[in-house]
Design a protein around this motif. Sequence first.
Motif, PDB file in Angstrom:
ATOM      1  N   PHE A 195       0.689  -1.092   0.004  1.00 23.18           N
ATOM      2  CA  PHE A 195      -0.161  -0.007  -0.075  1.00 23.18           C
ATOM      3  C   PHE A 195       0.914   1.429  -0.072  1.00 23.18           C
ATOM      4  CE2 PHE A 195      -1.996  -3.148   2.805  1.00 23.18           C
ATOM      5  CZ  PHE A 195      -2.417  -3.906   1.764  1.00 23.18           C
ATOM      6  N   ASP A 196       2.212   1.074   0.275  1.00 19.89           N
ATOM      7  CA  ASP A 196       3.259   2.216   0.189  1.00 19.89           C
ATOM      8  C   ASP A 196       3.711   1.937  -1.255  1.00 19.89           C
ATOM      9  OD1 ASP A 196       5.110   4.135   0.291  1.00 19.89           O
ATOM     10  OD2 ASP A 196       6.010   3.335   2.032  1.00 19.89           O
ATOM     11  N   PHE A 197       3.118   2.453  -2.323  1.00 19.66           N
ATOM     12  CA  PHE A 197       3.239   1.620  -3.631  1.00 19.66           C
ATOM     13  C   PHE A 197       4.443   2.150  -4.287  1.00 19.66           C
ATOM     14  CE2 PHE A 197       2.388   1.322  -8.224  1.00 19.66           C
ATOM     15  CZ  PHE A 197       2.078   0.193  -8.386  1.00 19.66           C
ATOM     16  N   ILE A 198       5.193   3.108  -4.089  1.00 18.65           N
ATOM     17  CA  ILE A 198       6.404   3.725  -4.556  1.00 18.65           C
ATOM     18  C   ILE A 198       7.528   2.824  -4.028  1.00 18.65           C
ATOM     19  CG2 ILE A 198       8.156   5.513  -4.598  1.00 18.65           C
ATOM     20  CD1 ILE A 198       5.962   7.559  -4.926  1.00 18.65           C
ATOM     21  N   ASN A 199       7.512   2.709  -2.472  1.00 18.81           N
ATOM     22  CA  ASN A 199       8.509   2.002  -1.819  1.00 18.81           C
ATOM     23  C   ASN A 199       8.291   0.352  -2.361  1.00 18.81           C
ATOM     24  OD1 ASN A 199       9.830   3.906  -0.656  1.00 18.81           O
ATOM     25  ND2 ASN A 199       8.701   3.766   1.428  1.00 18.81           N
ATOM     26  N   TYR A 200       7.192  -0.030  -2.484  1.00 20.11           N
ATOM     27  CA  TYR A 200       6.819  -1.408  -2.885  1.00 20.11           C
ATOM     28  C   TYR A 200       7.409  -1.827  -4.249  1.00 20.11           C
ATOM     29  CZ  TYR A 200       4.538  -5.796  -3.835  1.00 20.11           C
ATOM     30  OH  TYR A 200       4.156  -6.970  -4.275  1.00 20.11           O
ATOM     31  N   ILE A 201       7.364  -0.842  -5.253  1.00 21.63           N
ATOM     32  CA  ILE A 201       8.382  -1.008  -6.446  1.00 21.63           C
ATOM     33  C   ILE A 201       9.636  -0.724  -6.327  1.00 21.63           C
ATOM     34  CG2 ILE A 201       8.413   0.164  -8.801  1.00 21.63           C
ATOM     35  CD1 ILE A 201       5.986  -1.664  -8.290  1.00 21.63           C
ATOM     36  N   LEU A 202      10.057   0.246  -5.392  1.00 20.39           N
ATOM     37  CA  LEU A 202      11.572   0.301  -5.367  1.00 20.39           C
ATOM     38  C   LEU A 202      12.229  -0.944  -4.650  1.00 20.39           C
ATOM     39  CD1 LEU A 202      11.946   3.686  -3.904  1.00 20.39           C
ATOM     40  CD2 LEU A 202      12.702   2.906  -5.995  1.00 20.39           C
ATOM     41  N   GLY A 225       4.769 -13.321  -3.133  1.00 22.45           N
ATOM     42  CA  GLY A 225       5.633 -13.553  -4.269  1.00 22.45           C
ATOM     43  C   GLY A 225       4.831 -13.596  -5.691  1.00 22.45           C
ATOM     44  N   ASP A 226       3.499 -13.576  -5.640  1.00 27.43           N
ATOM     45  CA  ASP A 226       2.782 -13.587  -6.682  1.00 27.43           C
ATOM     46  C   ASP A 226       2.548 -12.290  -7.145  1.00 27.43           C
ATOM     47  OD1 ASP A 226       1.211 -12.867  -4.285  1.00 27.43           O
ATOM     48  OD2 ASP A 226      -0.870 -13.769  -5.208  1.00 27.43           O
ATOM     49  N   THR A 227       3.045 -11.184  -6.758  1.00 32.07           N
ATOM     50  CA  THR A 227       2.796  -9.632  -7.175  1.00 32.07           C
ATOM     51  C   THR A 227       4.109  -9.109  -7.611  1.00 32.07           C
ATOM     52  OG1 THR A 227       2.524  -8.673  -5.109  1.00 32.07           O
ATOM     53  CG2 THR A 227       0.802  -9.431  -6.430  1.00 32.07           C
ATOM     54  N   GLN A 242      -7.613 -11.680  -3.164  1.00 32.45           N
ATOM     55  CA  GLN A 242      -8.942 -12.051  -2.522  1.00 32.45           C
ATOM     56  C   GLN A 242      -8.534 -11.245  -0.928  1.00 32.45           C
ATOM     57  OE1 GLN A 242      -9.880 -16.127  -1.796  1.00 32.45           O
ATOM     58  NE2 GLN A 242     -10.447 -16.231  -4.041  1.00 32.45           N
ATOM     59  N   THR A 243      -7.620 -11.262  -0.512  1.00 30.56           N
ATOM     60  CA  THR A 243      -7.010 -10.591   0.905  1.00 30.56           C
ATOM     61  C   THR A 243      -7.460  -9.230   0.429  1.00 30.56           C
ATOM     62  OG1 THR A 243      -5.357 -12.198   1.332  1.00 30.56           O
ATOM     63  CG2 THR A 243      -5.266  -9.825   2.477  1.00 30.56           C
ATOM     64  N   PHE A 244      -6.699  -8.444  -0.683  1.00 33.94           N
ATOM     65  CA  PHE A 244      -7.091  -7.191  -0.818  1.00 33.94           C
ATOM     66  C   PHE A 244      -8.513  -6.735  -1.068  1.00 33.94           C
ATOM     67  CE2 PHE A 244      -2.696  -7.466  -1.833  1.00 33.94           C
ATOM     68  CZ  PHE A 244      -2.148  -6.557  -0.799  1.00 33.94           C
ATOM     69  N   GLU A 245      -9.203  -7.460  -1.779  1.00 35.25           N
ATOM     70  CA  GLU A 245     -10.746  -7.341  -1.752  1.00 35.25           C
ATOM     71  C   GLU A 245     -11.450  -7.146  -0.360  1.00 35.25           C
ATOM     72  OE1 GLU A 245     -12.351 -10.548  -4.023  1.00 35.25           O
ATOM     73  OE2 GLU A 245     -11.629  -9.644  -5.825  1.00 35.25           O
ATOM     74  N   LYS A 246     -10.990  -7.862   0.697  1.00 39.33           N
ATOM     75  CA  LYS A 246     -11.679  -7.900   1.990  1.00 39.33           C
ATOM     76  C   LYS A 246     -10.884  -6.540   2.709  1.00 39.33           C
ATOM     77  CE  LYS A 246     -14.211 -11.224   0.737  1.00 39.33           C
ATOM     78  NZ  LYS A 246     -15.640 -10.634   0.158  1.00 39.33           N
ATOM     79  N   GLN A 247      -9.942  -6.155   2.406  1.00 36.73           N
ATOM     80  CA  GLN A 247      -9.473  -5.080   3.166  1.00 36.73           C
ATOM     81  C   GLN A 247      -9.516  -3.867   2.415  1.00 36.73           C
ATOM     82  OE1 GLN A 247      -5.165  -5.870   3.626  1.00 36.73           O
ATOM     83  NE2 GLN A 247      -5.510  -7.326   5.423  1.00 36.73           N
ATOM     84  N   LYS A 248     -10.132  -3.825   1.152  1.00 39.82           N
ATOM     85  CA  LYS A 248     -10.419  -2.511   0.439  1.00 39.82           C
ATOM     86  C   LYS A 248      -9.482  -1.707   0.241  1.00 39.82           C
ATOM     87  CE  LYS A 248     -15.556  -3.123   1.515  1.00 39.82           C
ATOM     88  NZ  LYS A 248     -16.661  -2.447   2.212  1.00 39.82           N
ATOM     89  N   LYS A 249      -8.115  -2.185   0.118  1.00 40.33           N
ATOM     90  CA  LYS A 249      -6.957  -1.310  -0.173  1.00 40.33           C
ATOM     91  C   LYS A 249      -6.780  -0.857  -1.644  1.00 40.33           C
ATOM     92  CE  LYS A 249      -5.453  -1.969   4.001  1.00 40.33           C
ATOM     93  NZ  LYS A 249      -5.579  -0.749   5.116  1.00 40.33           N
ATOM     94  N   TYR A 250      -5.980   0.204  -1.919  1.00 48.23           N
ATOM     95  CA  TYR A 250      -5.695   0.659  -3.395  1.00 48.23           C
ATOM     96  C   TYR A 250      -4.871  -0.171  -3.983  1.00 48.23           C
ATOM     97  CZ  TYR A 250      -7.498   5.071  -0.864  1.00 48.23           C
ATOM     98  OH  TYR A 250      -8.349   5.586  -0.065  1.00 48.23           O
ATOM     99  N   LEU A 256      -2.286  -4.690  -8.835  1.00 53.98           N
ATOM    100  CA  LEU A 256      -1.922  -5.973  -8.347  1.00 53.98           C
ATOM    101  C   LEU A 256      -2.157  -6.899  -9.276  1.00 53.98           C
ATOM    102  CD1 LEU A 256      -2.489  -5.076  -4.483  1.00 53.98           C
ATOM    103  CD2 LEU A 256      -0.327  -5.447  -5.791  1.00 53.98           C
ATOM    104  N   ILE A 257      -3.482  -7.098  -9.760  1.00 48.42           N
ATOM    105  CA  ILE A 257      -4.026  -8.169 -10.584  1.00 48.42           C
ATOM    106  C   ILE A 257      -3.048  -8.062 -12.000  1.00 48.42           C
ATOM    107  CG2 ILE A 257      -5.991  -8.755 -12.112  1.00 48.42           C
ATOM    108  CD1 ILE A 257      -7.924  -7.674  -9.982  1.00 48.42           C
ATOM    109  N   ILE A 258      -2.687  -7.177 -12.497  1.00 47.67           N
ATOM    110  CA  ILE A 258      -1.982  -6.980 -13.731  1.00 47.67           C
ATOM    111  C   ILE A 258      -0.412  -7.757 -13.127  1.00 47.67           C
ATOM    112  CG2 ILE A 258      -0.419  -5.555 -15.362  1.00 47.67           C
ATOM    113  CD1 ILE A 258      -3.161  -3.630 -15.084  1.00 47.67           C
TER     114      ILE A 258
END
Length: 384
Positions: free
Chosen positions: A77-84, A109-111, A136-144, A149-151
């Motif tokens: 959810f901290d997307f920039i740091n996640y890509i870094l 690892g799936d993303t 499915q986890t993110f669907e329930k947590q309603k995160k951005y 992430l699906i891509i």
Amino acid sequence: MRMLNEKFLPNSNIGLIIEPISKSGLIPLLNLINVINPLSNKIFLITHDKFFFNFDKENKKLVICDVYPNIPFIHKFDFINYILFQFKIAIWIIKKRTNIDFFIFFIGGDTLFIPLIISRLLRKKVFILIAGSSIQTFEKQKKYFKNVLIIMQLIVFFLSQNIILYSNRLVGNYGFTRWKNKILIAHEHFLDFNTFTVTTPYYKRSYFIGYIGRLSKEKGVQHFIQALPTILSECQDLQVLIGGDGQLKETIEKSLQEMGIRSNVDLPGWISHDDLPKYLNQLRLLVLPSYTEGLPNIMLEAMACGTPVLATPVGAIPGVIQDEVTGFIMENNTPECIAQNVMRALNHPDLEIIAERGRQYVAREFTFEKAVERWRRILEECEQ
């Protein structure tokens, strides 16, 4: 038994790539390391987590690779740091490419699509081991970032050689039908039956039920809380354990106070793995009302302690729990359904027999030897 292919004799160096994990991810990770340990020369654990700095020093085969020491916390959810974070892993892979024979992408690892692309460009074999559905986890947590992430996940699955699931049932459950030709079945689960065993006979246990796990929305624990007034109105002597930590902790405590049942509920916080057998041996029923699961360790640990489990039919759970045979299955995790099924389980005339059948099942199916042999066959098949 066939001899292991030469590539997977203990001369192989395995790269094990994971996201930073919470406490709940530690046991699955430890189990996987222990299972692949006899099948490898070196295991390079590639992640970012100061938690691992003093991790398993007795395992001489294990090398901890902290790829991002300068950022205190990284998550999707901290997307920039996640890509870094992904780029840092990719750079490490490039630098160490001659040291690694193949990679296993595990928790989260799936993303991790950037490290996977680099691994494939370097002609490394990549396996994706799915511990649970991230989407499915993110669907329930309603995160951005859900669509992003699906891509990422689609790229990972397209480029990987094999996707390893805990059960054939998960192919449809996770929507993986398009990848069925890549899917293999294995898991890293095994139990120490000297630790997880019956120390309090079932008939001596007090009227005590509980939930143990992460206090988050995808686990459905909030619905268990909502079911408690109905359950307690029918079983006034009942005591309840809610063990764990997570984003819902304060909300749960507030709800218990508002419903006037706080005195009936024990909230010990996070329960260490060393203390788990003690708690499990107190319970007459463990309730797992999850929206999504892989193959939950807590279910197996409870069954090994002679504690029957009531769970939703998600993930690989129905492959272990047969309703009223080795445990109990509830149709869904609505508060009404949970309350109804808790009473069904507690009032079942063969409850102690069901608990014993569950214990015998995990004692037979979840040994260390079986887990190692399963992974040995997986690695042989991948090399054919």
